[in-house]
Design an enzyme around this catalytic site. Sequence first.
Site, PDB file in Angstrom:
ATOM      1  N   ARG A   1       0.826  -1.216   0.000  1.00 37.90           N
ATOM      2  CA  ARG A   1       0.000   0.000   0.000  1.00 37.90           C
ATOM      3  C   ARG A   1       0.861   1.268   0.000  1.00 37.90           C
ATOM      4  O   ARG A   1       0.452   2.301   0.541  1.00 37.90           O
ATOM      5  CB  ARG A   1      -0.972   0.003   1.184  1.00 37.90           C
TER       6      ARG A   1
ATOM      7  N   ARG B   1      -2.495   7.270   0.352  1.00 38.40           N
ATOM      8  CA  ARG B   1      -2.876   7.524   1.741  1.00 38.40           C
ATOM      9  C   ARG B   1      -1.976   8.391   2.601  1.00 38.40           C
ATOM     10  O   ARG B   1      -2.392   9.425   3.058  1.00 38.40           O
ATOM     11  CB  ARG B   1      -3.119   6.190   2.453  1.00 38.40           C
TER      12      ARG B   1
ATOM     13  N   ARG C   1      -6.534  13.356  -4.221  1.00 40.41           N
ATOM     14  CA  ARG C   1      -7.783  12.820  -3.700  1.00 40.41           C
ATOM     15  C   ARG C   1      -8.854  13.905  -3.560  1.00 40.41           C
ATOM     16  O   ARG C   1     -10.044  13.631  -3.648  1.00 40.41           O
ATOM     17  CB  ARG C   1      -7.495  12.192  -2.334  1.00 40.41           C
TER      18      ARG C   1
ATOM     19  N   ASP D   1      -7.039  -1.356  -7.348  1.00 39.89           N
ATOM     20  CA  ASP D   1      -7.637  -1.955  -6.155  1.00 39.89           C
ATOM     21  C   ASP D   1      -8.018  -3.393  -6.467  1.00 39.89           C
ATOM     22  O   ASP D   1      -8.264  -3.739  -7.629  1.00 39.89           O
ATOM     23  CB  ASP D   1      -8.876  -1.175  -5.699  1.00 39.89           C
TER      24      ASP D   1
ATOM     25  N   TYR E   1     -15.634  -9.893   0.260  1.00 40.70           N
ATOM     26  CA  TYR E   1     -16.296  -8.611  -0.042  1.00 40.70           C
ATOM     27  C   TYR E   1     -17.597  -8.817  -0.814  1.00 40.70           C
ATOM     28  O   TYR E   1     -18.571  -8.094  -0.609  1.00 40.70           O
ATOM     29  CB  TYR E   1     -15.355  -7.688  -0.825  1.00 40.70           C
TER      30      TYR E   1
HETATM   31  O1  CP3 Z   1      -0.096  -1.069  -2.759  1.00 35.86           O
HETATM   32  C1  CP3 Z   1      -0.440  -0.034  -3.342  1.00 35.86           C
HETATM   33  O2  CP3 Z   1      -0.096   1.063  -2.943  1.00 35.86           O
HETATM   34  C2  CP3 Z   1      -1.238  -0.139  -4.596  1.00 35.86           C
HETATM   35  C3  CP3 Z   1      -2.605   0.248  -4.441  1.00 35.86           C
HETATM   36  C4  CP3 Z   1      -3.584  -0.619  -3.687  1.00 35.86           C
HETATM   37  C5  CP3 Z   1      -4.813  -0.090  -3.219  1.00 35.86           C
HETATM   38  N1  CP3 Z   1      -5.564  -1.113  -2.740  1.00 35.86           N
HETATM   39  C6  CP3 Z   1      -5.235   1.325  -3.295  1.00 35.86           C
HETATM   40  C7  CP3 Z   1      -6.225   1.824  -2.336  1.00 35.86           C
HETATM   41  C8  CP3 Z   1      -3.577  -1.991  -3.385  1.00 35.86           C
HETATM   42  C9  CP3 Z   1      -2.497  -3.040  -3.596  1.00 35.86           C
HETATM   43  C10 CP3 Z   1      -4.827  -2.284  -2.789  1.00 35.86           C
HETATM   44  C11 CP3 Z   1      -5.219  -3.647  -2.391  1.00 35.86           C
HETATM   45  C12 CP3 Z   1      -6.405  -3.825  -1.548  1.00 35.86           C
HETATM   46  N2  CP3 Z   1      -7.598  -3.182  -1.621  1.00 35.86           N
HETATM   47  C13 CP3 Z   1      -6.498  -4.817  -0.548  1.00 35.86           C
HETATM   48  C14 CP3 Z   1      -5.441  -5.828  -0.220  1.00 35.86           C
HETATM   49  C15 CP3 Z   1      -4.323  -5.259   0.574  1.00 35.86           C
HETATM   50  C16 CP3 Z   1      -4.599  -5.095   2.027  1.00 35.86           C
HETATM   51  O3  CP3 Z   1      -4.297  -4.004   2.541  1.00 35.86           O
HETATM   52  O4  CP3 Z   1      -5.034  -6.049   2.676  1.00 35.86           O
HETATM   53  C17 CP3 Z   1      -7.776  -4.713   0.026  1.00 35.86           C
HETATM   54  C18 CP3 Z   1      -8.315  -5.554   1.159  1.00 35.86           C
HETATM   55  C19 CP3 Z   1      -8.476  -3.677  -0.668  1.00 35.86           C
HETATM   56  C20 CP3 Z   1      -9.876  -3.216  -0.474  1.00 35.86           C
HETATM   57  C21 CP3 Z   1      -9.905  -1.805  -0.024  1.00 35.86           C
HETATM   58  N3  CP3 Z   1      -9.638  -0.719  -0.835  1.00 35.86           N
HETATM   59  C22 CP3 Z   1     -10.213  -1.310   1.262  1.00 35.86           C
HETATM   60  C23 CP3 Z   1     -10.562  -2.169   2.459  1.00 35.86           C
HETATM   61  C24 CP3 Z   1     -10.122   0.076   1.216  1.00 35.86           C
HETATM   62  C25 CP3 Z   1     -10.486   1.096   2.291  1.00 35.86           C
HETATM   63  C26 CP3 Z   1      -9.592   1.079   3.419  1.00 35.86           C
HETATM   64  C27 CP3 Z   1      -8.199   1.534   3.079  1.00 35.86           C
HETATM   65  O5  CP3 Z   1      -7.369   0.644   2.909  1.00 35.86           O
HETATM   66  O6  CP3 Z   1      -7.952   2.733   2.993  1.00 35.86           O
HETATM   67  C28 CP3 Z   1      -9.721   0.424  -0.083  1.00 35.86           C
HETATM   68  C29 CP3 Z   1      -9.464   1.776  -0.593  1.00 35.86           C
HETATM   69  C30 CP3 Z   1      -8.103   2.040  -1.119  1.00 35.86           C
HETATM   70  N4  CP3 Z   1      -7.447   1.258  -2.026  1.00 35.86           N
HETATM   71  C31 CP3 Z   1      -7.304   3.164  -0.815  1.00 35.86           C
HETATM   72  C32 CP3 Z   1      -6.135   3.046  -1.584  1.00 35.86           C
HETATM   73  C33 CP3 Z   1      -4.992   4.015  -1.668  1.00 35.86           C
HETATM   74  C34 CP3 Z   1      -7.694   4.262   0.184  1.00 35.86           C
HETATM   75  C35 CP3 Z   1      -8.741   5.147  -0.342  1.00 35.86           C
HETATM   76  C36 CP3 Z   1      -8.213   6.488  -0.731  1.00 35.86           C
HETATM   77  O7  CP3 Z   1      -7.035   6.790  -0.552  1.00 35.86           O
HETATM   78  O8  CP3 Z   1      -8.987   7.245  -1.281  1.00 35.86           O
END
Ligand code: CP3
Length: 344
Positions: A27, A31, A40, A76, A153
Amino acid sequence: MTQLKNDLLLRALKKEKVERPPVWMMRQAGRYLPDYIKLREKYDFFTRVQTPELATEITLQPIDQVGVDAAIIFSDILVIPQAMGVEVLMEEGKGPSLPKTMKSQADIDALVTADAENNLQYVYDALSLTKKELNGRVPLIGFAGAPWTILCYMVEGKGSKTWDKAKQFAYTQPELAHQLLQKITDITIKYLKKQVKAGADTVQVFDSWAGSLSPADFKTYAQPYLLQIADAVKDDAPVILFPKGSWYALNDLSKSSASGIGIDWSLNPQTARELTNNSITLQGNFDPAKLLAPIPQIKHWVKEMIDGFGTQNYIANLGHGITPNVPVDHAKAFVEAVKEYRSE
Ligand code: CP3
Protein backbone atom coordinates in the site's frame (compact mmCIF):
# COMPACT_ATOMS: atom_id res chain seq x y z
CA MET A 1 12.55 -3.46 -23.92
CA THR A 2 14.35 -1.19 -21.50
CA GLN A 3 16.89 -2.98 -19.33
CA LEU A 4 16.12 -2.67 -15.63
CA LYS A 5 18.67 -0.57 -13.75
CA ASN A 6 17.56 -1.99 -10.41
CA ASP A 7 16.40 -5.61 -10.63
CA LEU A 8 16.99 -6.57 -6.97
CA LEU A 9 13.36 -7.64 -6.53
CA LEU A 10 13.39 -9.93 -9.55
CA ARG A 11 16.72 -11.45 -8.58
CA ALA A 12 15.50 -12.08 -5.03
CA LEU A 13 12.41 -13.83 -6.45
CA LYS A 14 14.63 -16.04 -8.62
CA LYS A 15 16.77 -16.82 -5.55
CA GLU A 16 19.77 -15.22 -7.24
CA LYS A 17 22.47 -13.48 -5.27
CA VAL A 18 21.77 -9.88 -4.28
CA GLU A 19 24.05 -7.19 -2.78
CA ARG A 20 21.27 -6.30 -0.33
CA PRO A 21 17.59 -7.20 0.04
CA PRO A 22 15.12 -5.24 -2.11
CA VAL A 23 12.55 -3.19 -0.22
CA TRP A 24 9.02 -1.99 -1.00
CA MET A 25 5.92 -1.42 1.14
CA MET A 26 2.45 -2.85 0.68
CA ARG A 27 0.00 0.00 0.00
CA GLN A 28 2.95 2.32 -0.65
CA ALA A 29 1.03 4.26 -3.31
CA GLY A 30 -1.38 6.60 -1.58
CA ARG A 31 -2.88 7.52 1.74
CA TYR A 32 0.14 8.76 3.77
CA LEU A 33 1.69 10.78 0.90
CA PRO A 34 0.75 14.50 0.80
CA ASP A 35 0.80 14.59 -3.03
CA TYR A 36 -1.68 11.71 -3.11
CA ILE A 37 -3.96 13.46 -0.64
CA LYS A 38 -3.96 16.53 -2.92
CA LEU A 39 -5.11 14.39 -5.89
CA ARG A 40 -7.78 12.82 -3.70
CA GLU A 41 -9.32 16.27 -3.23
CA LYS A 42 -9.74 16.63 -7.01
CA TYR A 43 -10.78 13.16 -8.22
CA ASP A 44 -12.83 10.40 -6.61
CA PHE A 45 -11.28 7.00 -5.93
CA PHE A 46 -12.37 5.10 -9.04
CA THR A 47 -11.56 8.09 -11.27
CA ARG A 48 -8.00 7.88 -9.92
CA VAL A 49 -7.97 4.12 -10.55
CA GLN A 50 -9.52 4.30 -14.04
CA THR A 51 -7.47 7.20 -15.45
CA PRO A 52 -4.11 5.77 -16.54
CA GLU A 53 -2.32 9.16 -16.24
CA LEU A 54 -3.50 9.55 -12.62
CA ALA A 55 -2.80 5.92 -11.70
CA THR A 56 0.70 6.28 -13.17
CA GLU A 57 1.38 9.52 -11.32
CA ILE A 58 0.32 7.92 -8.02
CA THR A 59 2.31 4.74 -8.69
CA LEU A 60 5.47 6.78 -9.23
CA GLN A 61 5.13 8.95 -6.11
CA PRO A 62 6.74 6.46 -3.67
CA ILE A 63 9.53 5.70 -6.17
CA ASP A 64 10.49 9.37 -6.35
CA GLN A 65 9.69 10.30 -2.75
CA VAL A 66 10.46 7.26 -0.60
CA GLY A 67 13.09 5.40 -2.64
CA VAL A 68 11.54 1.92 -2.76
CA ASP A 69 13.01 -0.76 -5.05
CA ALA A 70 9.72 -1.59 -6.81
CA ALA A 71 6.57 0.14 -8.02
CA ILE A 72 3.14 -1.42 -7.41
CA ILE A 73 0.45 -0.26 -9.80
CA PHE A 74 -2.17 2.00 -8.24
CA SER A 75 -5.47 0.13 -8.48
CA ASP A 76 -7.64 -1.95 -6.16
CA ILE A 77 -8.50 -5.61 -5.66
CA LEU A 78 -12.21 -4.78 -6.02
CA VAL A 79 -11.93 -4.04 -9.75
CA ILE A 80 -12.54 -7.78 -10.25
CA PRO A 81 -16.11 -7.74 -8.87
CA GLN A 82 -16.66 -4.56 -10.94
CA ALA A 83 -15.49 -6.38 -14.07
CA MET A 84 -18.00 -9.13 -13.21
CA GLY A 85 -20.80 -6.56 -13.25
CA VAL A 86 -21.04 -5.90 -9.50
CA GLU A 87 -21.33 -2.32 -8.29
CA VAL A 88 -18.53 -1.26 -5.92
CA LEU A 89 -18.59 2.11 -4.17
CA MET A 90 -15.69 3.60 -2.29
CA GLU A 91 -16.68 5.95 0.47
CA GLU A 92 -13.84 8.22 1.49
CA GLY A 93 -12.68 7.32 4.97
CA LYS A 94 -15.19 4.45 5.25
CA GLY A 95 -13.94 1.87 2.78
CA PRO A 96 -15.62 -0.15 0.06
CA SER A 97 -19.28 -1.04 -0.17
CA LEU A 98 -21.01 -3.49 -2.56
CA PRO A 99 -24.78 -2.86 -2.37
CA LYS A 100 -25.75 -6.13 -4.11
CA THR A 101 -24.30 -9.11 -2.21
CA MET A 102 -24.03 -12.74 -3.34
CA LYS A 103 -26.63 -14.93 -1.66
CA SER A 104 -28.00 -17.43 -4.16
CA GLN A 105 -27.35 -19.50 -7.26
CA ALA A 106 -29.17 -16.84 -9.30
CA ASP A 107 -26.75 -14.16 -8.01
CA ILE A 108 -23.76 -16.21 -9.09
CA ASP A 109 -25.30 -17.14 -12.46
CA ALA A 110 -25.87 -13.44 -13.15
CA LEU A 111 -22.16 -12.57 -12.87
CA VAL A 112 -20.34 -11.60 -16.04
CA THR A 113 -17.65 -14.18 -16.66
CA ALA A 114 -17.01 -14.30 -20.43
CA ASP A 115 -14.17 -11.91 -21.25
CA ALA A 116 -14.64 -10.05 -17.95
CA GLU A 117 -10.90 -9.33 -17.89
CA ASN A 118 -11.41 -7.21 -21.01
CA ASN A 119 -13.38 -4.74 -18.88
CA LEU A 120 -10.12 -3.80 -17.16
CA GLN A 121 -8.30 -2.26 -20.12
CA TYR A 122 -7.60 0.86 -18.02
CA VAL A 123 -5.41 -1.26 -15.68
CA TYR A 124 -3.38 -2.58 -18.60
CA ASP A 125 -3.07 0.96 -19.99
CA ALA A 126 -1.91 2.23 -16.59
CA LEU A 127 0.70 -0.54 -16.39
CA SER A 128 2.03 0.22 -19.89
CA LEU A 129 2.21 3.93 -19.21
CA THR A 130 3.87 3.38 -15.82
CA LYS A 131 6.38 1.00 -17.36
CA LYS A 132 7.27 3.66 -19.89
CA GLU A 133 7.60 6.41 -17.27
CA LEU A 134 9.68 4.20 -15.00
CA ASN A 135 12.15 3.86 -17.84
CA GLY A 136 13.75 0.84 -16.18
CA ARG A 137 14.36 2.46 -12.79
CA VAL A 138 12.72 -0.37 -10.80
CA PRO A 139 10.49 -3.38 -11.53
CA LEU A 140 6.71 -2.96 -11.73
CA ILE A 141 4.39 -5.14 -9.63
CA GLY A 142 0.87 -6.04 -10.80
CA PHE A 143 -1.65 -7.51 -8.40
CA ALA A 144 -5.05 -9.01 -7.73
CA GLY A 145 -7.04 -10.06 -4.69
CA ALA A 146 -7.12 -13.77 -3.89
CA PRO A 147 -10.41 -15.56 -4.57
CA TRP A 148 -11.22 -16.04 -0.87
CA THR A 149 -10.64 -12.34 -0.08
CA ILE A 150 -12.75 -11.25 -3.07
CA LEU A 151 -15.52 -13.64 -2.01
CA CYS A 152 -15.42 -12.03 1.44
CA TYR A 153 -16.30 -8.61 -0.04
CA MET A 154 -18.82 -9.99 -2.57
CA VAL A 155 -20.77 -11.82 0.13
CA GLU A 156 -20.34 -9.45 3.05
CA GLY A 157 -20.84 -6.28 0.98
CA LYS A 158 -18.30 -4.33 3.04
CA GLY A 159 -15.29 -4.77 5.31
CA SER A 160 -15.69 -6.83 8.46
CA LYS A 161 -13.67 -7.79 11.52
CA THR A 162 -15.07 -11.32 11.61
CA TRP A 163 -16.31 -12.02 8.05
CA ASP A 164 -19.10 -14.03 9.62
CA LYS A 165 -21.51 -13.61 6.68
CA ALA A 166 -18.85 -14.71 4.19
CA LYS A 167 -18.02 -17.70 6.37
CA GLN A 168 -21.68 -18.54 6.91
CA PHE A 169 -22.10 -18.57 3.12
CA ALA A 170 -19.08 -20.88 2.68
CA TYR A 171 -20.02 -23.22 5.52
CA THR A 172 -23.73 -23.51 4.70
CA GLN A 173 -23.60 -23.33 0.88
CA PRO A 174 -20.17 -24.77 0.09
CA GLU A 175 -21.11 -25.68 -3.44
CA LEU A 176 -22.08 -22.10 -4.27
CA ALA A 177 -18.95 -20.82 -2.55
CA HIS A 178 -16.76 -23.06 -4.71
CA GLN A 179 -18.59 -21.97 -7.87
CA LEU A 180 -17.96 -18.35 -6.97
CA LEU A 181 -14.32 -18.98 -6.00
CA GLN A 182 -13.72 -20.78 -9.31
CA LYS A 183 -15.27 -17.96 -11.34
CA ILE A 184 -13.09 -15.41 -9.58
CA THR A 185 -10.03 -17.65 -10.08
CA ASP A 186 -10.61 -18.05 -13.83
CA ILE A 187 -10.93 -14.30 -14.36
CA THR A 188 -8.01 -13.52 -12.07
CA ILE A 189 -5.68 -15.81 -14.02
CA LYS A 190 -6.56 -14.09 -17.31
CA TYR A 191 -6.33 -10.68 -15.61
CA LEU A 192 -2.85 -11.33 -14.20
CA LYS A 193 -1.56 -12.71 -17.51
CA LYS A 194 -2.78 -9.54 -19.25
CA GLN A 195 -1.10 -7.41 -16.57
CA VAL A 196 2.19 -9.13 -17.35
CA LYS A 197 1.70 -8.57 -21.09
CA ALA A 198 1.04 -4.89 -20.36
CA GLY A 199 4.25 -4.48 -18.39
CA ALA A 200 4.09 -6.04 -14.91
CA ASP A 201 7.40 -7.76 -14.06
CA THR A 202 5.89 -9.79 -11.22
CA VAL A 203 2.44 -10.12 -9.64
CA GLN A 204 1.24 -10.35 -6.05
CA VAL A 205 -1.96 -12.05 -4.94
CA PHE A 206 -3.38 -10.42 -1.79
CA ASP A 207 -5.23 -12.89 0.43
CA SER A 208 -5.79 -10.25 3.08
CA TRP A 209 -8.50 -12.19 4.95
CA ALA A 210 -7.06 -15.71 4.66
CA GLY A 211 -6.37 -15.62 8.39
CA SER A 212 -10.10 -15.52 9.12
CA LEU A 213 -10.12 -19.24 8.19
CA SER A 214 -8.97 -22.21 10.28
CA PRO A 215 -6.13 -24.31 8.79
CA ALA A 216 -8.64 -26.89 7.49
CA ASP A 217 -10.96 -24.23 6.04
CA PHE A 218 -8.01 -22.43 4.43
CA LYS A 219 -7.17 -25.72 2.70
CA THR A 220 -10.75 -25.94 1.44
CA TYR A 221 -11.62 -22.37 0.48
CA ALA A 222 -8.33 -20.54 -0.12
CA GLN A 223 -5.35 -22.74 -0.89
CA PRO A 224 -6.63 -24.64 -3.97
CA TYR A 225 -7.41 -21.37 -5.72
CA LEU A 226 -4.09 -19.74 -4.78
CA LEU A 227 -2.32 -22.81 -6.17
CA GLN A 228 -4.32 -22.69 -9.41
CA ILE A 229 -3.34 -19.05 -9.90
CA ALA A 230 0.35 -19.66 -9.14
CA ASP A 231 0.43 -22.68 -11.50
CA ALA A 232 -1.27 -20.81 -14.32
CA VAL A 233 0.78 -17.60 -14.10
CA LYS A 234 4.25 -18.84 -13.11
CA ASP A 235 5.48 -19.11 -16.71
CA ASP A 236 4.42 -15.53 -17.42
CA ALA A 237 6.03 -13.90 -14.37
CA PRO A 238 7.07 -14.72 -10.80
CA VAL A 239 4.10 -14.88 -8.43
CA ILE A 240 4.11 -13.65 -4.82
CA LEU A 241 1.36 -15.04 -2.57
CA PHE A 242 0.37 -13.04 0.51
CA PRO A 243 -1.94 -15.14 2.71
CA LYS A 244 -2.21 -12.77 5.65
CA GLY A 245 -2.58 -14.57 8.98
CA SER A 246 -2.21 -18.06 7.50
CA TRP A 247 1.22 -18.97 8.84
CA TYR A 248 0.00 -22.58 9.11
CA ALA A 249 -0.06 -22.81 5.31
CA LEU A 250 3.56 -21.78 4.79
CA ASN A 251 4.93 -25.29 4.37
CA ASP A 252 2.34 -26.21 1.71
CA LEU A 253 2.72 -22.91 -0.13
CA SER A 254 6.51 -23.17 -0.11
CA LYS A 255 6.09 -26.25 -2.35
CA SER A 256 3.79 -24.40 -4.79
CA SER A 257 4.61 -22.68 -8.09
CA ALA A 258 4.90 -19.33 -6.31
CA SER A 259 8.29 -17.58 -6.26
CA GLY A 260 7.66 -15.67 -3.06
CA ILE A 261 5.44 -15.72 0.01
CA GLY A 262 4.53 -12.62 1.99
CA ILE A 263 4.20 -13.04 5.73
CA ASP A 264 2.82 -10.88 8.51
CA TRP A 265 4.26 -10.31 12.00
CA SER A 266 2.39 -13.18 13.68
CA LEU A 267 5.52 -15.31 13.35
CA ASN A 268 9.18 -14.49 13.58
CA PRO A 269 11.58 -14.76 10.63
CA GLN A 270 13.34 -17.85 11.96
CA THR A 271 10.06 -19.75 12.32
CA ALA A 272 9.02 -18.75 8.80
CA ARG A 273 12.35 -20.02 7.44
CA GLU A 274 11.89 -23.32 9.29
CA LEU A 275 8.30 -23.79 8.08
CA THR A 276 9.39 -23.23 4.49
CA ASN A 277 12.64 -25.26 4.80
CA ASN A 278 14.46 -22.19 3.53
CA SER A 279 13.25 -23.18 0.06
CA ILE A 280 11.39 -20.06 -1.10
CA THR A 281 11.85 -16.28 -1.06
CA LEU A 282 10.04 -14.69 1.87
CA GLN A 283 8.66 -11.15 1.98
CA GLY A 284 7.72 -9.11 5.04
CA ASN A 285 7.09 -8.82 7.90
CA PHE A 286 7.45 -5.45 9.71
CA ASP A 287 4.42 -4.48 11.77
CA PRO A 288 3.24 -1.24 10.07
CA ALA A 289 2.29 0.19 13.48
CA LYS A 290 6.00 0.16 14.34
CA LEU A 291 6.47 2.88 11.71
CA LEU A 292 4.90 5.22 14.26
CA ALA A 293 7.85 4.74 16.67
CA PRO A 294 10.86 7.14 16.71
CA ILE A 295 13.17 6.76 13.68
CA PRO A 296 16.19 5.28 15.56
CA GLN A 297 13.88 2.61 16.98
CA ILE A 298 12.51 1.81 13.49
CA LYS A 299 16.06 1.41 12.20
CA HIS A 300 16.95 -0.90 15.06
CA TRP A 301 13.89 -3.11 14.43
CA VAL A 302 14.62 -3.26 10.67
CA LYS A 303 18.13 -4.49 11.42
CA GLU A 304 16.73 -7.18 13.72
CA MET A 305 14.27 -8.23 11.03
CA ILE A 306 16.96 -8.64 8.37
CA ASP A 307 19.25 -10.43 10.84
CA GLY A 308 16.35 -12.88 11.27
CA PHE A 309 15.57 -13.49 7.60
CA GLY A 310 19.09 -13.11 6.20
CA THR A 311 19.90 -10.95 3.17
CA GLN A 312 19.29 -13.62 0.49
CA ASN A 313 15.97 -15.01 -0.79
CA TYR A 314 14.36 -12.16 1.07
CA ILE A 315 12.30 -9.05 0.22
CA ALA A 316 12.03 -6.46 2.97
CA ASN A 317 8.45 -5.25 3.36
CA LEU A 318 5.73 -4.65 5.89
CA GLY A 319 3.54 -7.46 7.21
CA HIS A 320 0.43 -5.62 5.92
CA GLY A 321 -0.32 -2.26 4.26
CA ILE A 322 1.14 1.01 5.46
CA THR A 323 -1.45 3.01 7.41
CA PRO A 324 -2.44 6.60 6.52
CA ASN A 325 -1.04 8.06 9.78
CA VAL A 326 2.61 7.14 9.07
CA PRO A 327 4.84 10.23 8.65
CA VAL A 328 6.65 10.16 5.28
CA ASP A 329 10.01 10.52 7.11
CA HIS A 330 9.32 7.31 8.96
CA ALA A 331 8.47 5.41 5.78
CA LYS A 332 11.72 6.73 4.31
CA ALA A 333 13.65 5.65 7.40
CA PHE A 334 12.32 2.11 6.97
CA VAL A 335 13.55 2.03 3.37
CA GLU A 336 16.91 3.62 4.25
CA ALA A 337 17.47 1.14 7.06
CA VAL A 338 17.20 -1.73 4.57
CA LYS A 339 19.57 0.00 2.15
CA GLU A 340 22.08 0.69 4.94
CA TYR A 341 21.94 -2.84 6.38
CA ARG A 342 25.28 -4.42 7.25
CA SER A 343 25.51 -7.64 9.23
CA GLU A 344 27.94 -7.63 12.11
O1 CP3 B 1 -0.10 -1.07 -2.76
C1 CP3 B 1 -0.44 -0.03 -3.34
O2 CP3 B 1 -0.10 1.06 -2.94
C2 CP3 B 1 -1.24 -0.14 -4.60
C3 CP3 B 1 -2.61 0.25 -4.44
C4 CP3 B 1 -3.58 -0.62 -3.69
C5 CP3 B 1 -4.81 -0.09 -3.22
N1 CP3 B 1 -5.56 -1.11 -2.74
C6 CP3 B 1 -5.23 1.32 -3.29
C7 CP3 B 1 -6.23 1.82 -2.34
C8 CP3 B 1 -3.58 -1.99 -3.39
C9 CP3 B 1 -2.50 -3.04 -3.60
C10 CP3 B 1 -4.83 -2.28 -2.79
C11 CP3 B 1 -5.22 -3.65 -2.39
C12 CP3 B 1 -6.41 -3.82 -1.55
N2 CP3 B 1 -7.60 -3.18 -1.62
C13 CP3 B 1 -6.50 -4.82 -0.55
C14 CP3 B 1 -5.44 -5.83 -0.22
C15 CP3 B 1 -4.32 -5.26 0.57
C16 CP3 B 1 -4.60 -5.09 2.03
O3 CP3 B 1 -4.30 -4.00 2.54
O4 CP3 B 1 -5.03 -6.05 2.68
C17 CP3 B 1 -7.78 -4.71 0.03
C18 CP3 B 1 -8.31 -5.55 1.16
C19 CP3 B 1 -8.48 -3.68 -0.67
C20 CP3 B 1 -9.88 -3.22 -0.47
C21 CP3 B 1 -9.90 -1.80 -0.02
N3 CP3 B 1 -9.64 -0.72 -0.83
C22 CP3 B 1 -10.21 -1.31 1.26
C23 CP3 B 1 -10.56 -2.17 2.46
C24 CP3 B 1 -10.12 0.08 1.22
C25 CP3 B 1 -10.49 1.10 2.29
C26 CP3 B 1 -9.59 1.08 3.42
C27 CP3 B 1 -8.20 1.53 3.08
O5 CP3 B 1 -7.37 0.64 2.91
O6 CP3 B 1 -7.95 2.73 2.99
C28 CP3 B 1 -9.72 0.42 -0.08
C29 CP3 B 1 -9.46 1.78 -0.59
C30 CP3 B 1 -8.10 2.04 -1.12
N4 CP3 B 1 -7.45 1.26 -2.03
C31 CP3 B 1 -7.30 3.16 -0.81
C32 CP3 B 1 -6.13 3.05 -1.58
C33 CP3 B 1 -4.99 4.01 -1.67
C34 CP3 B 1 -7.69 4.26 0.18
C35 CP3 B 1 -8.74 5.15 -0.34
C36 CP3 B 1 -8.21 6.49 -0.73
O7 CP3 B 1 -7.04 6.79 -0.55
O8 CP3 B 1 -8.99 7.24 -1.28
